[in-house]
Design an enzyme around this catalytic site. Structure first.
Site, PDB file in Angstrom:
ATOM      1  N   LYS A  24       0.860  -1.185   0.000  1.00 62.35           N
ATOM      2  CA  LYS A  24       0.000   0.000   0.000  1.00 62.35           C
ATOM      3  C   LYS A  24       0.897   1.235   0.000  1.00 62.35           C
ATOM      4  CE  LYS A  24      -3.977   2.176   2.176  1.00 62.35           C
ATOM      5  NZ  LYS A  24      -3.531   3.508   1.729  1.00 62.35           N
ATOM      6  N   ASP A  26       1.333   5.520   0.067  1.00 58.82           N
ATOM      7  CA  ASP A  26       0.725   6.729   0.608  1.00 58.82           C
ATOM      8  C   ASP A  26       0.780   7.812  -0.473  1.00 58.82           C
ATOM      9  OD1 ASP A  26      -0.495   8.293   2.449  1.00 58.82           O
ATOM     10  OD2 ASP A  26       1.249   8.579   3.742  1.00 58.82           O
ATOM     11  N   GLU A 184       3.706   1.950   3.947  1.00 58.11           N
ATOM     12  CA  GLU A 184       2.465   2.372   4.615  1.00 58.11           C
ATOM     13  C   GLU A 184       1.638   1.191   5.074  1.00 58.11           C
ATOM     14  OE1 GLU A 184      -1.689   4.829   3.996  1.00 58.11           O
ATOM     15  OE2 GLU A 184      -0.530   4.195   2.258  1.00 58.11           O
ATOM     16  N   ASP A 440      40.183  19.231  -4.629  1.00 54.96           N
ATOM     17  CA  ASP A 440      40.704  19.231  -3.262  1.00 54.96           C
ATOM     18  C   ASP A 440      41.507  20.497  -2.983  1.00 54.96           C
ATOM     19  OD1 ASP A 440      41.497  18.458  -0.745  1.00 54.96           O
ATOM     20  OD2 ASP A 440      43.056  17.091  -1.442  1.00 54.96           O
ATOM     21  N   ASP A 529      42.131  16.143  -8.933  1.00 55.44           N
ATOM     22  CA  ASP A 529      42.521  14.728  -8.895  1.00 55.44           C
ATOM     23  C   ASP A 529      41.719  13.942  -9.930  1.00 55.44           C
ATOM     24  OD1 ASP A 529      43.317  12.185  -8.346  1.00 55.44           O
ATOM     25  OD2 ASP A 529      42.807  12.217  -6.216  1.00 55.44           O
TER      26      ASP A 529
END
Length: 613
Positions: A24, A26, A184, A440, A529
């Site tokens: 079921k 929602d 649900e 970096d 990198d």
């Protein structure tokens, strides 16, 4: 137009011969009328929803020609925004249903795309099927999907906006899946049932996956007869539910008397100091209130101080019964007041977003046995004491863990694996699934260099019509992703591309960017990198926590967020869930982008340049 057939509520799914079971969801119950003219979405109350759910209508329009031989047809189903294969986020669907402005709807569809999940076929080629038994209608629905070449698997990240809710006779297995994925509930249907418009019948029954949340009863509103339930969040009381249903008359009268005798009154509202605790049954929490609440029982042995937001969270999303949680009170991020049980709760929610990136990858984790920013060690080999549900793959004498499910993720979390690092290829392939540029900067203070580099990379990719994605590293940098079609480009191919792009970026701004691997030679430049992008090397997974003091998350971003105001310290284990529920998942279309990455021409040009040199 006919209104949908209705379900009867049941405390437990019925068992016995002839019952079929479905998850079921929602969402919005909806009929899909699809004719040669156009598709039409109609709610259970007869409201047309085409304007509110344009992504569904667009999918239908894109597939009009191939489905033409089967028209007109009529489907019964559910409009949902899927968090996983068993759970829909109702608040996103509800908000969409209220929208009127086309621009707002379009923006919401990009952040919270919806699917239509069909569970019944009522008309095919203009012929009504409603008098056929459900089992025969289901069979024809499955055959229709097969003939169209559409997947029958529920997939939150699929571009296939029409999906199929399949039935099963195995109730225990479905129940376990619903519990594991916080679904649900379960729908049970008689295989022989016909479809009766607007009728409520016991041949179709729904059983919800109720969660019992402990609250303090703190207020009573005499004007409407409702009570307020609250929890402690740190030292403050937070209202999370208003309830009346479920109380027997004597229970209601007892509570009213207590408030009238011991409470303070302001208008129609009585307040009382924390004293009375109760268990409230609900199906979910929308961020402000418990959903579909009703009184379950008084908690006479519970102290009010025990009714906390943390306890409510654990009640709403308990860990799987198969995972034994040890030392739940162990501090993990002391600066954030996050203990192990808090971490596991957050990891359960993160799993909806993290697991698709861990799926079928050789996993390397970093474990922090004493909590974040303390002693740590890398783990590749699966330990002998791992439970049976943990999948593994033997490669170069290392038995790698494949973290393909919630149970394995939570077991690793209980082992205090705080970081999840993955290679760029699935374990069964020699081809990368994505390219990643790791940006970096030399320090946190130079993070603006990462922002500048990321935006320049995006400009390059946009020029070549390549769709890119970006995330924080969870440390001091950013990482830019290019999804790749599966089993297509080798690491040799991608190296030509990454080397070219990185060199081009550094040539543009040699004082800012470098590809120098030795830190002592970089100076104050950002390191681009690209060498890390290679077979069996790893990178932090999207949505993985990091083991730093402030609990940062390697967080996917919308490109509009990559600007001078971006602060990577904003994205932590304490804030990530609210961010995702409010803004959606910026990597939601990552898998779909794989199919449309025109890298071939660029690689051909790079190969020609290399051969000329």
């Amino acid at each position: 137009m006919d209104k949908p057939m209705l379900l009867t509520a049941a405390s437990e799914p019925p068992v016995g011969k002839g019952w079929l079971y479905e998850p079921k969801y929602d969402g919005f119950r909806c009929l899909l009328y699809w004719s040669s003219d156009k598709p039409l979405l109609v709610s259970r109350n007869g409201k047309e929803l085409n304007g509110q759910f344009p992504e569904i209508i667009q999918f239908c329009s894109d597939h009009q020609q191939e489905i033409e031989p089967f028209l007109p047809l009529l489907l019964d189903g559910e409009l949902v925004h899927l968090l996983n294969a068993f759970k829909s986020y109702f608040s996103a669907v509800q908000l969409r249903g209220r929208m009127k402005n086309a621009d707002r709807i379009s923006a919401h569809a990009a952040a919270f795309p919806c699917h239509y999940l069909g569970f019944d076929l009522l008309q095919l080629k203009g012929d009504s099927l409603i008098d056929l038994p459900l089992a025969k209608r289901k069979k024809q629905l499955n055959q229709l999907f097969n003939k169209l070449g559409w997947s029958r698997q529920i997939d939150p990240y699929s571009a296939q906006k029409l999906q199929l809710i399949e039935e099963t006779a195995d109730l225990s297995r479905l129940s376990a899946a619903i519990d594991l994925h916080n679904g649900e509930g379960i729908v049970a249907k008689q295989a022989t049932s016909t479809w009766k418009p607007a009728a409520r019948t016991r041949q179709w029954q729904k059983s919800k996956n109720w969660r019992l949340v402990p609250v303090i009863v703190t207020k009573y509103d005499e004007a409407n007869g409702y009570f307020y339930g609250s929890v402690f969040k740190e030292s403050e009381l937070l209202d999370i539910v208003i309830f009346k249903h479920g109380l027997a008359e004597t229970e209601w009268q007892t509570l009213v008397s207590l408030f009238q005798k011991n409470g303070t009154r302001n208008g129609s509202l009585y307040r009382m100091p924390p004293a009375i605790c109760a268990a409230i049954a609900c199906i979910d929490f929308d961020g402000k209130q418990l959903r579909e609440p009703h009184f379950h029982s008084f908690l006479l042995a519970q102290e009010p101080e025990q009714c906390t937001s943390n306890e409510a969270e654990k009640a709403l999303r308990p860990p799987p019964a198969s995972v034994a949680v040890t030392h739940p009170d162990k501090p993990i991020w002391p600066a954030l007041n996050i203990h192990k049980d808090d971490y596991l709760t957050e990891l359960l929610h993160l799993g909806d977003y993290l697991l698709p990136f861990l799926h079928d990858r050789h996993l390397t984790v970093i474990r922090y046995p004493h909590g974040a920013d303390d002693e740590r060690f890398f783990q590749k080999n699966c330990p002998d004491y791992a439970p049976e549900f943990v999948q593994t793959d033997l490669h170069h004498n290392i038995r790698y863990i494949l973290c393909n499910d919630v149970e394995t993720l939570l077991w690793l979390g209980n082992q205090l694996a705080l970081e999840f690092h993955i290679p760029f290829e699935p374990f069964h392939s020699a081809y990368p699934s994505e390219i990643v540029f790791d940006l970096d900067p030399p320090s946190v203070s130079e993070f603006p260099l990462a922002v500048e580099a990321a935006l320049r990379l995006k400009a390059i990719f946009d020029q070549f019509q390549l769709q890119s994605f970006v995330k924080t590293s969870g440390g001091k940098g950013l990482q830019v992703y290019l999804p790749l079609p599966e089993e297509t480009y080798s690491y040799e191919d991608t190296r030509r591309f990454t080397e070219f792009v990185s060199a081009f970026l550094c040539e543009q701004e040699p004082d800012w960017f470098t590809t120098e691997r030795l830190k002592k030679k970089r100076g104050r430049k950002l390191y681009v990198d690209y060498l890390q992008h290679d077979k069996e090397k790893t990178i932090i997974a999207p949505f993985s926590p990091r083991g730093n003091t402030d609990g940062r998350i390697a967080t996917p971003l919308d490109w509009s967020e990559v600007n001078a105001r971006l602060d990577p310290a904003s994205f932590t284990i304490a804030t990530i869930r609210a961010r995702l529920l409010a803004n959606g998942n910026p990597f939601r279309f990552f898998q779909q982008a794989k199919a449309n990455q025109p890298l071939d021409l660029l690689l051909e040009q790079l190969t020609s340049l290399t051969s000329v040199k």
